[in-house]
Write a protein that holds these residues in place. Structure first.
Motif, short mmCIF file in Angstrom:
data_model
loop_
_atom_site.label_atom_id
_atom_site.label_comp_id
_atom_site.label_asym_id
_atom_site.label_seq_id
_atom_site.Cartn_x
_atom_site.Cartn_y
_atom_site.Cartn_z
N VAL A 195 -3.18 -9.17 8.95
CA VAL A 195 -3.42 -10.42 8.21
C VAL A 195 -3.79 -11.51 9.20
O VAL A 195 -2.99 -11.89 10.06
CB VAL A 195 -2.18 -10.82 7.40
N GLY A 196 -5.04 -11.99 9.10
CA GLY A 196 -5.54 -13.02 10.02
C GLY A 196 -6.59 -12.43 10.93
O GLY A 196 -6.31 -11.50 11.69
N ALA A 197 -7.82 -12.95 10.83
CA ALA A 197 -8.93 -12.42 11.64
C ALA A 197 -9.36 -13.43 12.70
O ALA A 197 -10.52 -13.56 13.03
CB ALA A 197 -10.11 -12.06 10.73
N ASP A 224 -8.46 -11.94 5.78
CA ASP A 224 -8.40 -13.36 6.15
C ASP A 224 -8.64 -14.25 4.93
O ASP A 224 -9.43 -13.91 4.04
CB ASP A 224 -9.41 -13.70 7.24
N ALA A 225 -7.98 -15.39 4.94
CA ALA A 225 -8.14 -16.35 3.85
C ALA A 225 -9.53 -17.00 3.88
O ALA A 225 -10.05 -17.40 2.84
CB ALA A 225 -7.06 -17.43 3.95
N PHE A 270 -11.75 -7.96 4.91
CA PHE A 270 -11.61 -8.55 3.57
C PHE A 270 -11.47 -10.06 3.74
O PHE A 270 -10.43 -10.54 4.20
CB PHE A 270 -10.39 -7.96 2.85
N GLU A 271 -12.52 -10.80 3.38
CA GLU A 271 -12.49 -12.25 3.54
C GLU A 271 -12.11 -12.90 2.21
O GLU A 271 -12.25 -12.31 1.14
CB GLU A 271 -13.87 -12.74 4.00
N GLY A 272 -11.65 -14.15 2.27
CA GLY A 272 -11.34 -14.91 1.05
C GLY A 272 -10.08 -14.42 0.34
O GLY A 272 -9.95 -14.58 -0.86
N ILE A 273 -9.15 -13.81 1.09
CA ILE A 273 -7.88 -13.38 0.48
C ILE A 273 -6.72 -14.06 1.22
O ILE A 273 -6.55 -13.86 2.43
CB ILE A 273 -7.71 -11.85 0.54
N ARG A 274 -5.97 -14.89 0.51
CA ARG A 274 -4.83 -15.58 1.14
C ARG A 274 -3.56 -14.78 0.87
O ARG A 274 -3.15 -14.62 -0.29
CB ARG A 274 -4.70 -17.01 0.61
N VAL A 275 -2.97 -14.25 1.91
CA VAL A 275 -1.75 -13.46 1.79
C VAL A 275 -0.57 -14.41 1.65
O VAL A 275 -0.45 -15.39 2.38
CB VAL A 275 -1.59 -12.53 3.01
N SER A 276 0.31 -14.11 0.67
CA SER A 276 1.44 -15.02 0.47
C SER A 276 2.73 -14.46 1.03
O SER A 276 3.65 -15.22 1.34
CB SER A 276 1.59 -15.34 -1.02
N GLY A 277 2.83 -13.15 1.17
CA GLY A 277 4.08 -12.62 1.71
C GLY A 277 4.07 -11.11 1.81
O GLY A 277 3.13 -10.44 1.37
N PRO A 278 5.18 -10.57 2.39
CA PRO A 278 5.27 -9.12 2.54
C PRO A 278 5.74 -8.46 1.26
O PRO A 278 6.42 -9.07 0.45
CB PRO A 278 6.33 -8.97 3.64
N ILE A 279 5.38 -7.18 1.09
CA ILE A 279 5.97 -6.35 0.04
C ILE A 279 7.05 -5.52 0.73
O ILE A 279 6.76 -4.83 1.72
CB ILE A 279 4.91 -5.43 -0.60
N VAL A 280 8.27 -5.64 0.25
CA VAL A 280 9.39 -4.96 0.90
C VAL A 280 9.91 -3.85 -0.02
O VAL A 280 10.10 -4.07 -1.21
CB VAL A 280 10.53 -5.98 1.21
N ALA A 281 10.07 -2.66 0.54
CA ALA A 281 10.65 -1.55 -0.22
C ALA A 281 11.55 -0.76 0.72
O ALA A 281 11.15 -0.49 1.87
CB ALA A 281 9.56 -0.64 -0.78
N GLY A 282 12.74 -0.44 0.26
CA GLY A 282 13.68 0.34 1.08
C GLY A 282 14.03 -0.37 2.37
O GLY A 282 14.20 0.26 3.43
N GLY A 283 14.07 -1.71 2.35
CA GLY A 283 14.49 -2.47 3.53
C GLY A 283 13.43 -2.60 4.60
O GLY A 283 13.72 -3.02 5.72
N ARG A 284 12.18 -2.22 4.30
CA ARG A 284 11.11 -2.39 5.29
C ARG A 284 9.84 -2.92 4.63
O ARG A 284 9.68 -2.81 3.42
CB ARG A 284 10.82 -1.09 6.05
#
Ligand code: FAD
Length: 417
Positions: free
Chosen positions: A31-33, A55-56, A143-157
């Protein structure tokens, strides 16, 4: 927001985002170019990994920065982008730095490397596009024009990231390893780790960054060719660096109270404060802006540590440095070189535990802590121009001290590689 693979949306083909979570998962989603994300993408793709780079923004894009690349940073780009493409970018070689004070005193230092390699003045739109194009040519999916808001967490990772397209539609990406390279104030770091300041709060005023590209009509008022200028004002400084296309980049760090005082009107702020340094005033008087001001608030020196497995941090998301030493871009790319082997080892072992993340973190600190401390010392000295006035009384001795300081921000063993 769901972590299901995205359903192709009407605008998905336009931004290519429908490929993000379709088919075989990526080995790494970065995330971030910026320089750290693209450098990491290049290194992982060269080792055969399937990489998504998100990248956003849309490239080429302008970015707030002094646009000075250190000689060591030039070496890093040359390793990442072959065939001398950086040398053909139109960037302006930089061999010295000069500091000017409100009292009209001047200190000058060599910044060329021990092998004679010069630094470079190059716009971020050109530098970042150069690195991103190289990543693309190695098969990295961008992938341009995509703003990531946070992680997806499953099973503690951390197993993926979620965000939104420019249209507002949600999007997710899953990968074996996630890399946060989303810069200072990283959304991913904030949601998956701990960030702490390197300086005691209150030790210095809150600072904001500002930047604008200019054409300087009077060559005598511009920075001398081959020189980057740092023009001190009370509580901060404004730098000037010639870049490609006959432009000069003006970029500074000033106390946030000034931005409030002038209600964000940076032209008014410049008219009122730049005359406090006559070299800066002459440059500003001869300047024709070629674009709008860019600003960033809350410029602090911070370091981050992971709290969840599954995610590595790099570049400014890993740790910031005082901009004045011109080391941020260099550390972003060298940092990718430090962390990439840990990412590749994780991909090979198909297992990421916190011990691996902490080992990567220790390697990063071992490589960069000295230069972070030195750049911080530079900053503290320079926001008190009286110290520079004093050093300038030493004549050549003052210049030699400044040169020594800049030399110590480097890693001499690696300069020649
Ligand atoms: C005032 C100032 C002057 C500076 N001058 C210099 C200099 O002259 N020389 C130097 O070497 N360093 C300088 N630096 C430091 C340098 O700019 C940084 O160290 C460098 O940009 C770090 O690179 P990076 O790739 O980690 O982050 P960035 O360059 O910040 O790139 C991060 C990328 O992530 C993207 N992004 C952010 N959030 C999201 C999100 N939520 N989702 C998706 N994408 C996202 C952004 O669009 C951006 O492209 C300066 C810094 C400041 C503040």
């Amino acid at each position: 927001m769901s972590s299901d693979p995205i359903v192709p949306a009407p605008d998905a083909t336009a931004d290519g985002a429908d490929r993000l979570d379709a088919g075989r998962p990526f080995d790494a989603a970065i995330v971030g170019a910026g320089p750290s994300g693209s450098a990491m993408a290049i290194l992982l793709a060269r080792a055969g990994a399937r990489v998504a780079l998100i990248d956003a923004g849309r490239f080429p894009r302008d970015k707030l920065c002094g646009e000075y690349l250190s000689p060591e940073g030039v070496g890093a780009v040359d390793r990442l982008v072959p065939d001398g493409r950086l040398a053909r970018s139109g960037g302006r070689p930089i061999r010295s730095v000069r500091l000017t004070t409100p009292r009209g005193r001047v200190l000058e230092a060599e910044v060329a490397g021990p092998d004679g390699r010069a630094g470079l003045g190059l716009s971020r739109s050109a530098l970042d596009a150069l690195l991103l194009d190289e990543a693309r040519s190695l098969g990295v999916e961008v992938f341009e024009g995509i703003r990531v808001s946070g992680p997806i967490v499953a099973g503690g990772r951390v197993v993926g990231v979620s965000g939104r397209r420019e249209s507002g539609r949600p999007v997710t990406a899953h990968a074996s390893v996630i890399l946060a390279a989303d810069g200072r104030h990283s959304a991913l770091t904030r949601r998956s780790g701990a960030t702490r300041p390197r300086s005691l709060p209150g030790l210095r005023p809150r600072l904001f960054g500002l930047k604008r590209h200019l054409i300087i009509a009077d060559d005598a008022a511009d920075e001398p060719p081959g020189t980057v200028g740092l023009h001190l004002l009370p509580g901060g400084y404004v730098g000037a660096c010639r870049v490609e296309g006959g432009r000069t980049n003006l970029c500074g760090l000033l106390p946030e109270r000034l931005s409030r005082q002038y209600r964000g009107d940076l032209d008014a702020l410049a008219e009122a404060t730049f005359p406090g340094n006559r070299t800066l005033a002459a440059l500003w008087d001869a300047a024709q802006p070629t674009g709008p001001w860019k600003t960033v608030a809350g410029v602090r020196v911070e370091t981050s540590s992971p709290l969840l497995p599954g995610i590595f941090y790099c570049g400014d998301a890993r740790g910031t440095v005082d901009p004045l030493g011109g080391q941020g871009l260099t550390m972003a790319m060298l940092g990718a070189e430090v962390i990439a082997p840990f990412v590749l080892r994780t991909l090979a072992q198909r297992d990421l535990d916190l011990a691996t993340l902490r080992a990567a973190q220790r390697a990063w600190h071992a490589r960069f802590d000295r230069r972070v401390a030195l750049c911080r010392a530079f900053h503290h000295a320079l926001v008190q121009p009286s110290l520079i006035d004093l050093a300038s009384l030493l004549g050549r001795g003052g210049n030699a001290l400044l040169s020594l300081g800049f030399t110590m921000t480097r890693d001499p063993a690696r300069m020649l590689s």
